[in-house]
Design a protein around this motif. Structure first.
Motif, mmCIF file in Angstrom:
data_model
loop_
_atom_site.group_PDB
_atom_site.id
_atom_site.type_symbol
_atom_site.label_atom_id
_atom_site.label_comp_id
_atom_site.label_asym_id
_atom_site.label_seq_id
_atom_site.Cartn_x
_atom_site.Cartn_y
_atom_site.Cartn_z
ATOM 1 N N HIS A 172 -4.210 54.293 11.921
ATOM 2 C CA HIS A 172 -4.100 54.062 10.354
ATOM 3 C C HIS A 172 -3.288 55.065 9.442
ATOM 4 C CE1 HIS A 172 -7.457 51.265 11.105
ATOM 5 N NE2 HIS A 172 -7.854 51.822 11.876
ATOM 6 N N THR A 230 0.306 57.093 4.479
ATOM 7 C CA THR A 230 -0.535 55.886 4.461
ATOM 8 C C THR A 230 -1.863 56.265 5.381
ATOM 9 O OG1 THR A 230 -0.684 53.553 5.247
ATOM 10 C CG2 THR A 230 0.325 54.900 6.822
ATOM 11 N N THR A 231 -2.882 55.682 4.648
ATOM 12 C CA THR A 231 -4.135 55.759 5.442
ATOM 13 C C THR A 231 -4.611 54.458 5.693
ATOM 14 O OG1 THR A 231 -5.219 55.826 3.164
ATOM 15 C CG2 THR A 231 -4.688 57.920 4.403
ATOM 16 N N ASP A 232 -4.133 53.314 5.721
ATOM 17 C CA ASP A 232 -4.607 52.160 6.120
ATOM 18 C C ASP A 232 -3.651 51.272 6.873
ATOM 19 O OD1 ASP A 232 -2.394 51.423 4.148
ATOM 20 O OD2 ASP A 232 -4.022 50.857 2.627
#
Length: 341
Positions: free
Chosen positions: A47, A61-63
């Motif tokens: 993620h 990005t964290t998703d």
């Protein structure tokens, strides 16, 4: 100001035959909405990933790549961030390259909302290429040789401060020898004390090894070609004993090779495997017992620790990184970032 870019995923892959029960790897592109070239990459999980590159660009990005946040240090649009090392979604250290004061290190502890300049080179003859960490506290940043010796800065507090490693611990550099800032992988670590530095440009392409955390180094020749545009571009060790070196000639990327060398003795000796990727490769990463290699001409996978290779994608990437859990990312020109499926 943090800008979030909403994007949709685009799946692009080139399938290759797989053994029974195996699925060939494939890259799933994660559009970033920017055109920077990302030679710096740090995979935190499936993620979370950070990339860094031209025009002072740092994205996070964290998703899983569905959205990207522009989180680079302010006022750095003229810098090239060629390497980034992230410890988690909030903490990261980024390196910019260049002669003199353009070689810098910044650190963030809040996901890129704020950065602190923790190192700025003041020697016009130095040029920092890459950095790597043994753990969240100890790391090394490597410069091309100055006065005939490679120059290294060490940190013991996670990149918040840096101290020079005495040049007396390094063997003499060869005439023309230097590191390549092509993928953020010209230095790597494995375990608490072992580090390796990849070189080219001299009479032979070498790998320097330190077994004491970067204080003392020895050099070994590799079978990879060496010239002002050729050498070892990336080095990666699965354990302190077993590792790979990869590279070639970026000015002649279709040259037949060899592009890969193997070591089973901490980098003291290197040998060419019976099969290797065709042409220049700049990035390298272990995924369990397998290995991924990338370059402008495509991607390759070795299921057996670098002895045999199969091409699986024709897209251009400069670097690749995998987590211990097997989440792999790649990045390169024109804002290209992909996650392995």
């Amino acid at each position: 100001m943090r800008v979030v870019l909403l994007v949709c995923a685009l799946l692009v892959s080139v399938a290759v035959p797989a053994s029974a029960g195996e699925h060939p790897p494939r890259w799933e592109l994660k559009p970033t909405g920017v055109t920077a070239q990302f030679r710096g990459l740090s995979a935190v999980s499936s993620h979370v990933a950070w990339v860094s590159g031209t025009q002072g660009t740092v994205l996070r990005t964290t998703d899983g790549g569905a959205t990207w946040a522009a989180v680079g240090p302010p006022g750095t649009g003229n810098l090239q961030f060629r390497d980034i090392e992230a410890f988690d979604a909030e903490r990261a250290v980024v390196l910019s390259i260049g002669s003199g004061t353009d070689s810098r290190v910044y650190r963030t502890d809040d996901g890129g909302a704020h950065w602190r300049l923790t190192f700025q080179n003041t020697d016009a003859a130095a040029f920092y290429d890459c950095l790597a960490f043994f753990d969240p506290w100890r790391g090394l940043a490597v410069s091309d040789p100055v006065d005939g010796r490679f120059r290294v800065q060490a940190t013991f507090d996670g990149g918040r401060s840096w101290q020079p490693v005495p040049g007396s611990g390094f063997p003499p550099a060869l005439p023309g020898e230097a590191g390549f800032a092509a993928s953020g992988q010209c230095v790597t670590t494995s375990g608490p004390f072992d580090a390796w530095l990849a070189t080219g440009g001299g009479a032979t392409a070498r790998v320097l090894h330190s077994g004491d955390g970067g204080r003392h180094w020895t050099a070994s020749d590799t079978p990879l070609p060496s010239s002002p545009s050729a050498g070892v571009f990336a080095v990666a060790f699965r354990s302190p004993a077993y590792g790979l070196a990869i590279g070639g000639d970026y000015a002649n990327p279709a040259a037949p090779g060899p592009a890969v060398a193997l070591s089973r003795d901490r980098g003291r000796t290197w040998a060419t495997p019976e099969q290797y990727p065709a042409g220049y490769r700049s990035g390298l990463a272990w995924r369990g017992g397998g290995v991924l290699a990338v370059g402008p001409g495509g991607s390759d996978y070795s299921p057996d620790g670098g002895r045999h290779w199969t091409p699986f994608d024709t897209g251009s990437f400069d670097t690749v990184d995998c987590t211990p859990a097997g989440a792999c990312w790649a990045s390169g020109v024109q804002g290209r970032v992909a996650r392995l499926r």
